[in-house]
Design a protein around this motif. Sequence first.
Motif, PDB file in Angstrom:
ATOM      1  N   PRO A 240       0.796  -1.235   0.000  1.00 37.71           N
ATOM      2  CA  PRO A 240       0.000   0.000   0.000  1.00 37.71           C
ATOM      3  C   PRO A 240       0.827   1.284   0.000  1.00 37.71           C
ATOM      4  O   PRO A 240       0.256   2.372  -0.055  1.00 37.71           O
ATOM      5  N   GLU A 241       2.143   1.185   0.051  1.00 38.90           N
ATOM      6  CA  GLU A 241       2.993   2.373   0.059  1.00 38.90           C
ATOM      7  C   GLU A 241       3.450   2.729  -1.358  1.00 38.90           C
ATOM      8  O   GLU A 241       3.512   1.872  -2.240  1.00 38.90           O
ATOM      9  N   TYR A 242       3.780   3.999  -1.550  1.00 41.79           N
ATOM     10  CA  TYR A 242       4.500   4.396  -2.759  1.00 41.79           C
ATOM     11  C   TYR A 242       5.916   3.826  -2.663  1.00 41.79           C
ATOM     12  O   TYR A 242       6.476   3.690  -1.566  1.00 41.79           O
ATOM     13  N   GLU A 243       6.504   3.539  -3.824  1.00 39.67           N
ATOM     14  CA  GLU A 243       7.869   3.019  -3.849  1.00 39.67           C
ATOM     15  C   GLU A 243       8.680   3.737  -4.920  1.00 39.67           C
ATOM     16  O   GLU A 243       8.319   3.725  -6.092  1.00 39.67           O
ATOM     17  N   LEU A 244       9.772   4.348  -4.500  1.00 34.36           N
ATOM     18  CA  LEU A 244      10.724   4.958  -5.428  1.00 34.36           C
ATOM     19  C   LEU A 244      11.936   4.047  -5.469  1.00 34.36           C
ATOM     20  O   LEU A 244      12.580   3.815  -4.436  1.00 34.36           O
ATOM     21  N   THR A 245      12.270   3.515  -6.648  1.00 31.76           N
ATOM     22  CA  THR A 245      13.355   2.548  -6.764  1.00 31.76           C
ATOM     23  C   THR A 245      14.381   2.993  -7.797  1.00 31.76           C
ATOM     24  O   THR A 245      14.033   3.249  -8.952  1.00 31.76           O
ATOM     25  N   LEU A 246      15.622   3.063  -7.361  1.00 31.42           N
ATOM     26  CA  LEU A 246      16.758   3.313  -8.245  1.00 31.42           C
ATOM     27  C   LEU A 246      17.529   2.007  -8.372  1.00 31.42           C
ATOM     28  O   LEU A 246      18.014   1.464  -7.374  1.00 31.42           O
ATOM     29  N   THR A 247      17.634   1.476  -9.583  1.00 30.86           N
ATOM     30  CA  THR A 247      18.322   0.215  -9.840  1.00 30.86           C
ATOM     31  C   THR A 247      19.657   0.499 -10.515  1.00 30.86           C
ATOM     32  O   THR A 247      19.702   1.205 -11.522  1.00 30.86           O
ATOM     33  N   MET A 248      20.732  -0.060  -9.967  1.00 31.43           N
ATOM     34  CA  MET A 248      22.079   0.251 -10.437  1.00 31.43           C
ATOM     35  C   MET A 248      22.854  -1.016 -10.800  1.00 31.43           C
ATOM     36  O   MET A 248      22.642  -2.073 -10.210  1.00 31.43           O
TER      37      MET A 248
ATOM     38  N   SER B 180      24.594  -8.355 -14.759  1.00 30.48           N
ATOM     39  CA  SER B 180      25.141  -7.110 -14.234  1.00 30.48           C
ATOM     40  C   SER B 180      25.825  -6.348 -15.358  1.00 30.48           C
ATOM     41  O   SER B 180      26.383  -6.952 -16.284  1.00 30.48           O
ATOM     42  N   ILE B 181      25.776  -5.043 -15.300  1.00 30.88           N
ATOM     43  CA  ILE B 181      26.483  -4.243 -16.293  1.00 30.88           C
ATOM     44  C   ILE B 181      27.983  -4.394 -16.091  1.00 30.88           C
ATOM     45  O   ILE B 181      28.741  -4.561 -17.045  1.00 30.88           O
ATOM     46  N   ASP B 182      28.426  -4.351 -14.845  1.00 29.78           N
ATOM     47  CA  ASP B 182      29.814  -4.618 -14.477  1.00 29.78           C
ATOM     48  C   ASP B 182      29.830  -5.905 -13.661  1.00 29.78           C
ATOM     49  O   ASP B 182      29.432  -5.915 -12.493  1.00 29.78           O
ATOM     50  N   ALA B 183      30.277  -6.998 -14.275  1.00 25.97           N
ATOM     51  CA  ALA B 183      30.217  -8.305 -13.630  1.00 25.97           C
ATOM     52  C   ALA B 183      31.064  -8.390 -12.372  1.00 25.97           C
ATOM     53  O   ALA B 183      30.867  -9.291 -11.545  1.00 25.97           O
ATOM     54  N   ALA B 184      32.004  -7.470 -12.190  1.00 26.96           N
ATOM     55  CA  ALA B 184      32.872  -7.512 -11.018  1.00 26.96           C
ATOM     56  C   ALA B 184      32.185  -6.995  -9.767  1.00 26.96           C
ATOM     57  O   ALA B 184      32.706  -7.145  -8.659  1.00 26.96           O
ATOM     58  N   HIS B 185      31.006  -6.374  -9.929  1.00 31.88           N
ATOM     59  CA  HIS B 185      30.304  -5.805  -8.778  1.00 31.88           C
ATOM     60  C   HIS B 185      28.876  -6.330  -8.711  1.00 31.88           C
ATOM     61  O   HIS B 185      28.300  -6.759  -9.715  1.00 31.88           O
ATOM     62  N   ALA B 186      28.315  -6.274  -7.501  1.00 29.17           N
ATOM     63  CA  ALA B 186      26.940  -6.729  -7.297  1.00 29.17           C
ATOM     64  C   ALA B 186      25.947  -5.753  -7.914  1.00 29.17           C
ATOM     65  O   ALA B 186      26.253  -4.572  -8.111  1.00 29.17           O
ATOM     66  N   GLN B 187      24.785  -6.256  -8.220  1.00 25.15           N
ATOM     67  CA  GLN B 187      23.686  -5.381  -8.603  1.00 25.15           C
ATOM     68  C   GLN B 187      23.144  -4.731  -7.330  1.00 25.15           C
ATOM     69  O   GLN B 187      23.241  -5.296  -6.242  1.00 25.15           O
ATOM     70  N   ALA B 188      22.597  -3.540  -7.477  1.00 24.55           N
ATOM     71  CA  ALA B 188      22.162  -2.813  -6.289  1.00 24.55           C
ATOM     72  C   ALA B 188      20.910  -2.003  -6.582  1.00 24.55           C
ATOM     73  O   ALA B 188      20.620  -1.677  -7.735  1.00 24.55           O
ATOM     74  N   ALA B 189      20.188  -1.700  -5.528  1.00 19.83           N
ATOM     75  CA  ALA B 189      19.007  -0.843  -5.642  1.00 19.83           C
ATOM     76  C   ALA B 189      18.861  -0.048  -4.355  1.00 19.83           C
ATOM     77  O   ALA B 189      19.146  -0.552  -3.266  1.00 19.83           O
ATOM     78  N   ILE B 190      18.459   1.201  -4.506  1.00 17.16           N
ATOM     79  CA  ILE B 190      18.048   2.012  -3.362  1.00 17.16           C
ATOM     80  C   ILE B 190      16.542   2.159  -3.463  1.00 17.16           C
ATOM     81  O   ILE B 190      16.027   2.689  -4.455  1.00 17.16           O
ATOM     82  N   VAL B 191      15.835   1.646  -2.482  1.00 19.25           N
ATOM     83  CA  VAL B 191      14.376   1.640  -2.487  1.00 19.25           C
ATOM     84  C   VAL B 191      13.881   2.548  -1.365  1.00 19.25           C
ATOM     85  O   VAL B 191      14.341   2.436  -0.222  1.00 19.25           O
ATOM     86  N   VAL B 192      12.954   3.433  -1.699  1.00 24.80           N
ATOM     87  CA  VAL B 192      12.351   4.321  -0.712  1.00 24.80           C
ATOM     88  C   VAL B 192      10.854   4.072  -0.689  1.00 24.80           C
ATOM     89  O   VAL B 192      10.184   4.200  -1.714  1.00 24.80           O
TER      90      VAL B 192
END
Length: 315
Positions: A34-42, A78-90
């Motif tokens: 029921p909340e709004y969600e702002l998601t940045l996927t990196m 992943s765009i850069d396989a050497a690093h994890a995928q990440a997201a900042i979710v609000v």
Amino acid sequence: MKAAYEHVDFGTSRSVRVFHRRLPRIPFEWHHHPEYELTLTMNSQGKRYIGDSITAYGADDLVLVPPNLPHTWASNRSIDAAHAQAAIVVWFDGAWVRRFADVCPEYGGLRNLLRRAACGLAFEEGAGAHMRAQSDRLLCADPRERLKAVIDTLDWLAAVPASPLASPSAFDARTGTPSGHESDQLNRVLAIIDTQFAHPLRMATLAKASGMSERSLTRQFTLHLGESVGRYIARVRIGHACRMLTDTSMPVSVVAARSGFANVSNFNRQFRATKGLTPAEYRQQFASEPHADASANATPALTERSPSLERKARG
């Protein structure tokens, strides 16, 4: 496919919830809350599912999802396989934002942001990089600093161009209910369309119900909704069809009839024109996605994930 319910735990004395997610890949987890969600996927690319919208996404993808609209991301690499995928979710409550805007008129633009996000918003290229530059503040250990960062981000996004995602009635919980900003005359027409879309809808009938001429009704639709009456009706019907295609195993011909299309050929043609896929291909997009498994989920760096989906992943 029925969307799972996610309980978002804000904790005590918190106005917003920020979640930093890091993992090898983003699994398909069709859910709503029921909340709004702002998601940045990196550092991730794949497909983004917001209601009945299926779109490829890439670096710094920034989306605002409205309450109760099912959604998920599903990465393929992943765009850069050497690093994890990440997201900042609000996550935040819409009523809280509206009260904040009422008390602080300097932030009145937040009301318009929520209104624009009724069907979800994908922000223009560059917006995600702007939010990523605020990550130190958004992920700060001090909850007051996080709150200020969220407010600053939402206020900035209120003026950023964005594209709507889902259809007005993509799912039962998103039936295109009038927002309260339109006139009573227009709201009557919207209510008729939202409840009677499966039946023939003639412009003369809608104009009579609104108390306006057909020309005035057309002008009001263009002014308030940015599209013609016919185009709006088509999007409502397509949205309903998308829900049936993902939630049921009904034949396409039955889906077409129950969504207001006179014949399957017309349905297939309009569906492909709107979604870029045939109805059968659209259904397969959901059927072919693997369900999440526990091994795909890493412990968040700064906050714990809401437990409801974690339990589902382990089930």
